[in-house]
Write a protein that holds these residues in place. Structure first.
Motif, PDB file in Angstrom:
ATOM      1  N   SER A   1     -40.499  -9.967  47.091  1.00  0.00           N
ATOM      2  CA  SER A   1     -40.476 -11.430  46.999  1.00  0.00           C
ATOM      3  C   SER A   1     -39.059 -11.938  47.165  1.00  0.00           C
ATOM      4  O   SER A   1     -38.840 -13.096  47.515  1.00  0.00           O
TER       5      SER A   1
ATOM      6  N   ASP B   1     -37.196  -4.106  47.371  1.00  0.00           N
ATOM      7  CA  ASP B   1     -35.764  -4.267  47.674  1.00  0.00           C
ATOM      8  C   ASP B   1     -34.912  -3.387  46.763  1.00  0.00           C
ATOM      9  O   ASP B   1     -33.719  -3.234  46.971  1.00  0.00           O
TER      10      ASP B   1
ATOM     11  N   GLY C   1     -44.685  -8.256  39.373  1.00  0.00           N
ATOM     12  CA  GLY C   1     -44.155  -9.176  40.375  1.00  0.00           C
ATOM     13  C   GLY C   1     -45.246  -9.982  41.061  1.00  0.00           C
ATOM     14  O   GLY C   1     -45.066 -10.494  42.162  1.00  0.00           O
ATOM     15  N   LYS C   2     -46.371 -10.137  40.372  1.00  0.00           N
ATOM     16  CA  LYS C   2     -47.520 -10.835  40.968  1.00  0.00           C
ATOM     17  C   LYS C   2     -47.267 -12.330  41.125  1.00  0.00           C
ATOM     18  O   LYS C   2     -47.544 -12.886  42.189  1.00  0.00           O
ATOM     19  N   SER C   3     -46.740 -12.980  40.076  1.00  0.00           N
ATOM     20  CA  SER C   3     -46.480 -14.428  40.230  1.00  0.00           C
ATOM     21  C   SER C   3     -45.445 -14.683  41.315  1.00  0.00           C
ATOM     22  O   SER C   3     -45.565 -15.646  42.070  1.00  0.00           O
ATOM     23  N   SER C   4     -44.444 -13.826  41.389  1.00  0.00           N
ATOM     24  CA  SER C   4     -43.419 -13.991  42.430  1.00  0.00           C
ATOM     25  C   SER C   4     -44.039 -13.869  43.810  1.00  0.00           C
ATOM     26  O   SER C   4     -43.693 -14.620  44.728  1.00  0.00           O
TER      27      SER C   4
ATOM     28  N   ASN D   1     -45.817  -7.958  34.817  1.00  0.00           N
ATOM     29  CA  ASN D   1     -44.431  -7.745  35.222  1.00  0.00           C
ATOM     30  C   ASN D   1     -44.277  -6.991  36.554  1.00  0.00           C
ATOM     31  O   ASN D   1     -43.172  -6.623  36.935  1.00  0.00           O
TER      32      ASN D   1
HETATM   33  P1  GDP Z   1     -45.855 -10.808  36.951  1.00  0.00           P
HETATM   34  O1  GDP Z   1     -45.832 -10.624  35.475  1.00  0.00           O
HETATM   35  O2  GDP Z   1     -46.557  -9.693  37.625  1.00  0.00           O
HETATM   36  O3  GDP Z   1     -46.347 -12.137  37.381  1.00  0.00           O
HETATM   37  O4  GDP Z   1     -44.330 -10.637  37.439  1.00  0.00           O
HETATM   38  P2  GDP Z   1     -43.246 -11.726  37.847  1.00  0.00           P
HETATM   39  O5  GDP Z   1     -43.507 -12.244  39.203  1.00  0.00           O
HETATM   40  O6  GDP Z   1     -43.107 -12.712  36.757  1.00  0.00           O
HETATM   41  O7  GDP Z   1     -41.943 -10.807  37.930  1.00  0.00           O
HETATM   42  C1  GDP Z   1     -41.550  -9.974  36.865  1.00  0.00           C
HETATM   43  C2  GDP Z   1     -40.065  -9.655  36.995  1.00  0.00           C
HETATM   44  O8  GDP Z   1     -39.813  -8.928  38.193  1.00  0.00           O
HETATM   45  C3  GDP Z   1     -39.188 -10.886  37.078  1.00  0.00           C
HETATM   46  O9  GDP Z   1     -38.007 -10.626  36.363  1.00  0.00           O
HETATM   47  C4  GDP Z   1     -38.902 -11.033  38.559  1.00  0.00           C
HETATM   48  O10 GDP Z   1     -37.667 -11.654  38.808  1.00  0.00           O
HETATM   49  C5  GDP Z   1     -38.882  -9.593  39.017  1.00  0.00           C
HETATM   50  N1  GDP Z   1     -39.309  -9.497  40.431  1.00  0.00           N
HETATM   51  C6  GDP Z   1     -40.449  -9.985  40.959  1.00  0.00           C
HETATM   52  N2  GDP Z   1     -40.514  -9.728  42.275  1.00  0.00           N
HETATM   53  C7  GDP Z   1     -39.389  -9.063  42.596  1.00  0.00           C
HETATM   54  C8  GDP Z   1     -38.872  -8.522  43.825  1.00  0.00           C
HETATM   55  O11 GDP Z   1     -39.462  -8.587  44.901  1.00  0.00           O
HETATM   56  N3  GDP Z   1     -37.662  -7.891  43.746  1.00  0.00           N
HETATM   57  C9  GDP Z   1     -36.979  -7.771  42.588  1.00  0.00           C
HETATM   58  N4  GDP Z   1     -35.811  -7.135  42.634  1.00  0.00           N
HETATM   59  N5  GDP Z   1     -37.424  -8.268  41.427  1.00  0.00           N
HETATM   60  C10 GDP Z   1     -38.615  -8.913  41.420  1.00  0.00           C
END
Ligand code: GDP
Length: 172
Positions: free
Chosen positions: A153, A124, A13-16, A11
Protein backbone atom coordinates in the motif's frame (compact mmCIF):
# COMPACT_ATOMS: atom_id res chain seq x y z
CA UNK A 1 -23.64 -9.96 -8.53
CA UNK A 2 -20.38 -11.72 -7.97
CA UNK A 3 -18.51 -11.14 -4.74
CA UNK A 4 -14.86 -11.39 -3.80
CA UNK A 5 -14.07 -11.27 -0.09
CA UNK A 6 -11.00 -9.82 1.59
CA UNK A 7 -9.77 -11.61 4.68
CA UNK A 8 -6.72 -11.39 6.87
CA UNK A 9 -5.42 -11.26 10.40
CA UNK A 10 -5.63 -7.97 12.23
CA UNK A 11 -2.81 -5.63 11.33
CA UNK A 12 -2.04 -7.42 8.07
CA UNK A 13 -2.64 -4.16 6.18
CA UNK A 14 -6.21 -4.75 5.02
CA UNK A 15 -7.57 -1.24 5.66
CA UNK A 16 -4.53 0.24 3.94
CA UNK A 17 -5.17 -1.97 0.94
CA UNK A 18 -8.85 -1.05 0.80
CA UNK A 19 -8.03 2.63 1.19
CA UNK A 20 -5.46 2.41 -1.53
CA UNK A 21 -7.94 0.82 -3.91
CA UNK A 22 -10.65 3.27 -2.91
CA UNK A 23 -8.20 6.12 -3.43
CA UNK A 24 -7.87 5.05 -7.04
CA UNK A 25 -11.61 5.76 -7.21
CA UNK A 26 -12.34 2.24 -8.27
CA UNK A 27 -14.37 1.40 -5.18
CA UNK A 28 -17.63 2.83 -3.99
CA UNK A 29 -18.69 1.97 -0.48
CA UNK A 30 -22.18 0.61 -0.08
CA UNK A 31 -23.38 1.97 3.22
CA UNK A 32 -25.66 -0.87 4.07
CA UNK A 33 -26.87 -3.97 2.42
CA UNK A 34 -30.28 -5.10 3.59
CA UNK A 35 -30.23 -8.27 5.60
CA UNK A 36 -26.47 -8.32 5.96
CA UNK A 37 -24.62 -7.90 9.19
CA UNK A 38 -22.96 -4.53 9.74
CA UNK A 39 -19.55 -6.06 10.35
CA UNK A 40 -19.21 -6.84 6.65
CA UNK A 41 -18.32 -3.86 4.49
CA UNK A 42 -19.47 -3.98 0.90
CA UNK A 43 -17.75 -2.08 -1.89
CA UNK A 44 -18.95 -1.91 -5.43
CA UNK A 45 -16.14 -2.18 -7.95
CA UNK A 46 -16.59 0.07 -10.94
CA UNK A 47 -17.00 -0.40 -13.76
CA UNK A 48 -16.78 -4.17 -13.46
CA UNK A 49 -19.79 -4.31 -11.21
CA UNK A 50 -18.80 -6.95 -8.71
CA UNK A 51 -18.65 -6.52 -4.93
CA UNK A 52 -15.60 -6.55 -2.72
CA UNK A 53 -16.61 -7.68 0.74
CA UNK A 54 -14.29 -6.61 3.51
CA UNK A 55 -14.43 -9.18 6.30
CA UNK A 56 -13.44 -8.26 9.86
CA UNK A 57 -9.83 -9.04 10.73
CA UNK A 58 -9.17 -12.15 12.74
CA UNK A 59 -6.69 -13.36 15.32
CA UNK A 60 -6.08 -10.09 17.08
CA UNK A 61 -3.45 -10.84 19.73
CA UNK A 62 -5.64 -10.04 22.72
CA UNK A 63 -8.64 -11.71 21.21
CA UNK A 64 -10.56 -13.98 23.55
CA UNK A 65 -11.88 -17.39 22.67
CA UNK A 66 -15.41 -16.02 22.51
CA UNK A 67 -14.32 -13.31 20.09
CA UNK A 68 -12.68 -15.86 17.91
CA UNK A 69 -15.72 -18.11 17.94
CA UNK A 70 -17.84 -15.11 16.96
CA UNK A 71 -15.59 -14.40 14.00
CA UNK A 72 -15.71 -18.01 12.87
CA UNK A 73 -19.50 -18.04 13.11
CA UNK A 74 -19.87 -14.86 11.10
CA UNK A 75 -17.47 -16.04 8.44
CA UNK A 76 -19.07 -19.44 8.20
CA UNK A 77 -22.53 -17.94 7.85
CA UNK A 78 -21.25 -15.67 5.10
CA UNK A 79 -19.25 -18.25 3.19
CA UNK A 80 -21.45 -21.28 3.34
CA UNK A 81 -24.00 -21.63 0.59
CA UNK A 82 -22.97 -18.37 -1.00
CA UNK A 83 -22.78 -19.09 -4.72
CA UNK A 84 -22.02 -15.41 -5.39
CA UNK A 85 -18.73 -15.69 -3.56
CA UNK A 86 -16.20 -16.42 -6.28
CA UNK A 87 -12.96 -16.24 -4.32
CA UNK A 88 -11.41 -14.96 -1.12
CA UNK A 89 -8.31 -12.78 -1.27
CA UNK A 90 -6.39 -13.84 1.82
CA UNK A 91 -3.98 -11.18 2.96
CA UNK A 92 -0.74 -12.50 4.40
CA UNK A 93 1.92 -10.41 6.09
CA UNK A 94 5.07 -10.76 4.00
CA UNK A 95 7.23 -10.19 7.06
CA UNK A 96 5.94 -13.35 8.74
CA UNK A 97 6.31 -17.02 7.97
CA UNK A 98 2.98 -18.82 7.39
CA UNK A 99 0.84 -18.42 10.50
CA UNK A 100 -1.44 -21.02 12.06
CA UNK A 101 -4.63 -18.97 11.66
CA UNK A 102 -3.85 -18.27 8.02
CA UNK A 103 -3.33 -21.96 7.38
CA UNK A 104 -6.62 -22.72 9.14
CA UNK A 105 -8.50 -20.20 7.04
CA UNK A 106 -7.01 -21.33 3.74
CA UNK A 107 -7.71 -24.99 4.43
CA UNK A 108 -11.26 -24.13 5.48
CA UNK A 109 -11.77 -22.30 2.18
CA UNK A 110 -10.31 -25.24 0.36
CA UNK A 111 -12.78 -27.57 2.09
CA UNK A 112 -15.63 -25.37 0.86
CA UNK A 113 -14.17 -25.31 -2.63
CA UNK A 114 -13.71 -21.53 -2.60
CA UNK A 115 -10.63 -20.33 -4.51
CA UNK A 116 -7.97 -18.51 -2.48
CA UNK A 117 -6.15 -15.49 -3.90
CA UNK A 118 -3.06 -15.12 -1.72
CA UNK A 119 -1.75 -11.57 -1.34
CA UNK A 120 1.52 -10.86 0.46
CA UNK A 121 1.11 -7.44 2.04
CA UNK A 122 3.75 -4.90 3.10
CA UNK A 123 5.93 -6.24 0.31
CA UNK A 124 8.02 -3.07 0.45
CA UNK A 125 9.61 -4.39 3.64
CA UNK A 126 11.39 -7.74 3.18
CA UNK A 127 14.31 -8.36 0.85
CA UNK A 128 13.53 -9.75 -2.58
CA UNK A 129 15.08 -13.08 -1.64
CA UNK A 130 12.84 -13.42 1.42
CA UNK A 131 9.77 -12.53 -0.60
CA UNK A 132 10.59 -15.12 -3.23
CA UNK A 133 11.03 -17.75 -0.54
CA UNK A 134 7.72 -16.91 1.08
CA UNK A 135 5.99 -16.90 -2.28
CA UNK A 136 7.13 -20.43 -3.04
CA UNK A 137 6.22 -21.57 0.49
CA UNK A 138 2.66 -20.35 0.03
CA UNK A 139 2.49 -21.67 -3.47
CA UNK A 140 3.40 -25.08 -2.12
CA UNK A 141 0.90 -24.88 0.75
CA UNK A 142 -1.94 -23.79 -1.49
CA UNK A 143 -0.85 -25.98 -4.36
CA UNK A 144 -1.28 -23.23 -6.89
CA UNK A 145 0.39 -22.66 -10.22
CA UNK A 146 0.91 -18.99 -9.72
CA UNK A 147 2.87 -17.19 -7.07
CA UNK A 148 1.08 -14.99 -4.51
CA UNK A 149 0.74 -11.33 -5.46
CA UNK A 150 3.28 -9.05 -3.84
CA UNK A 151 1.41 -5.98 -2.65
CA UNK A 152 2.39 -2.76 -0.98
CA UNK A 153 0.00 0.00 0.00
CA UNK A 154 3.00 2.23 0.54
CA UNK A 155 4.46 1.99 -2.95
CA UNK A 156 1.50 0.75 -4.96
CA UNK A 157 3.42 -2.36 -5.92
CA UNK A 158 1.20 -5.15 -7.21
CA UNK A 159 -1.90 -3.01 -7.43
CA UNK A 160 -2.56 -3.54 -11.11
CA UNK A 161 -1.86 -7.23 -10.79
CA UNK A 162 -4.27 -7.58 -7.88
CA UNK A 163 -7.03 -5.72 -9.71
CA UNK A 164 -6.66 -7.96 -12.72
CA UNK A 165 -6.79 -11.09 -10.61
CA UNK A 166 -9.87 -9.98 -8.68
CA UNK A 167 -11.59 -9.16 -11.92
CA UNK A 168 -10.65 -12.48 -13.43
CA UNK A 169 -12.12 -14.42 -10.49
CA UNK A 170 -15.23 -12.26 -10.34
CA UNK A 171 -16.03 -13.30 -13.87
CA UNK A 172 -15.78 -17.02 -13.19
P1 GDP B 1 -5.46 -3.92 9.22
O1 GDP B 1 -5.56 -4.10 10.70
O2 GDP B 1 -5.28 -5.21 8.53
O3 GDP B 1 -6.56 -3.11 8.64
O4 GDP B 1 -4.07 -3.16 8.96
P2 GDP B 1 -3.77 -1.63 8.64
O5 GDP B 1 -4.07 -1.32 7.23
O6 GDP B 1 -4.39 -0.78 9.67
O7 GDP B 1 -2.18 -1.62 8.80
C1 GDP B 1 -1.54 -2.10 9.96
C2 GDP B 1 -0.15 -1.49 10.06
O8 GDP B 1 0.65 -1.91 8.95
C3 GDP B 1 -0.14 0.02 10.02
O9 GDP B 1 0.85 0.47 10.91
C4 GDP B 1 0.22 0.35 8.58
O10 GDP B 1 0.89 1.58 8.47
C5 GDP B 1 1.14 -0.80 8.23
N1 GDP B 1 1.07 -1.08 6.78
C6 GDP B 1 -0.05 -1.33 6.07
N2 GDP B 1 0.24 -1.54 4.77
C7 GDP B 1 1.58 -1.42 4.65
C8 GDP B 1 2.49 -1.53 3.55
O11 GDP B 1 2.14 -1.79 2.40
N3 GDP B 1 3.81 -1.34 3.83
C9 GDP B 1 4.26 -1.07 5.08
N4 GDP B 1 5.57 -0.91 5.24
N5 GDP B 1 3.44 -0.96 6.13
C10 GDP B 1 2.11 -1.13 5.93
Amino acid sequence: EAQIALAGRSNVGKSSLVNRLAGQKKLAKISSKPGKTRSLNYYKVNPDGYFLVDLPGYGYAKCSKTERAKWAKLIEAYMRDNPQLKAVAVLLDSRLSPQKLDLELTSYLRSLGIPVIPVLTKADKPKQRELAKLQSQWQEILQQDRAPVLFSSKTGKGEEKLWNLLCEFAQL
